[in-house]
Scaffold this motif. Structure first.
Motif, PDB file in Angstrom:
ATOM      1  N   THR A  38       0.836  -1.204   0.000  1.00 54.46           N
ATOM      2  CA  THR A  38       0.000   0.000   0.000  1.00 54.46           C
ATOM      3  C   THR A  38       0.872   1.257   0.000  1.00 54.46           C
ATOM      4  N   LYS A  39       1.927   1.251   0.799  1.00 49.48           N
ATOM      5  CA  LYS A  39       2.831   2.405   0.862  1.00 49.48           C
ATOM      6  C   LYS A  39       3.535   2.623  -0.471  1.00 49.48           C
ATOM      7  N   SER A  42       1.192   3.994  -3.160  1.00 45.04           N
ATOM      8  CA  SER A  42       0.979   5.413  -2.914  1.00 45.04           C
ATOM      9  C   SER A  42       2.178   6.237  -3.375  1.00 45.04           C
ATOM     10  N   SER A  45       2.284   6.340  -7.255  1.00 45.67           N
ATOM     11  CA  SER A  45       1.077   6.808  -7.934  1.00 45.67           C
ATOM     12  C   SER A  45       1.318   8.130  -8.652  1.00 45.67           C
ATOM     13  N   LYS A  47       0.830  11.886  -9.533  1.00 49.71           N
ATOM     14  CA  LYS A  47       0.485  12.946  -8.596  1.00 49.71           C
ATOM     15  C   LYS A  47       0.167  14.233  -9.352  1.00 49.71           C
ATOM     16  N   ALA A  53      -2.896   9.864  -4.949  1.00 46.21           N
ATOM     17  CA  ALA A  53      -1.773   9.182  -4.307  1.00 46.21           C
ATOM     18  C   ALA A  53      -1.980   9.060  -2.802  1.00 46.21           C
ATOM     19  N   TRP A  56      -4.592   5.959  -0.914  1.00 47.75           N
ATOM     20  CA  TRP A  56      -4.390   4.514  -0.807  1.00 47.75           C
ATOM     21  C   TRP A  56      -4.482   4.056   0.642  1.00 47.75           C
ATOM     22  N   ASN A  73      -8.162   2.534  -3.183  1.00 46.24           N
ATOM     23  CA  ASN A  73      -8.075   3.980  -3.115  1.00 46.24           C
ATOM     24  C   ASN A  73      -9.392   4.513  -2.574  1.00 46.24           C
TER      25      ASN A  73
END
Length: 124
Positions: A38-39, A42, A45, A47, A53, A56, A73
């Motif tokens: 997940t990190k 993000s 992602s 931006k 971003a 998430w 998201n």
């Protein structure tokens, strides 16, 4: 020393302990990997405004069989597949996708599987 009468009980107890230790180890590994995935999604992602971003998150789903984690998201849920794969423009042409989900999953999944195999081999 275990008597023959208690042998079945001792074996059952040992198997239950092993199973619980392995289950706990796998759940910890899934939690750790889902946080990393997940990190990283993000971080990678696109931006434009930053809201996509920053949106998430992950969700833990427990059913009778086990535990699963889902990364999603929360701010712009319908945008993820469009950003990842691209889309056709209304007036013609295409917008290219910016893969940011699949590369993270492709990198983390094999490593997670190997760590889970190690957990099973070592009994937790």
């Amino acid at each position: 020393m275990v008597s023959l009468d208690n042998l079945a009980n001792e074996i059952t107890s040992a198997v239950k302990t092993y199973t619980q230790d392995v289950t706990n180890g796998i759940e910890k590994e899934l939690d750790k990997t889902s946080r990393t995935v997940t990190k990283d999604i993000s971080t990678n992602s696109p931006k434009k405004s930053g809201r996509y971003a920053a949106g998430w998150a992950r969700k833990k789903i427990s059913d009778g069989v086990g535990v699963r984690y889902i990364s999603y998201n929360k701010y712009k849920p319908g945008l993820a597949h469009l950003q990842e794969n691209g889309y056709a423009k209304r007036g013609g042409g295409r917008v290219a996708g910016k893969p940011h989900i699949r590369p993270v999953v492709d990198r983390e999944l094999p490593a997670m599987v190997n760590r889970i195999k190690s957990i099973i081999r070592n009994g937790g």
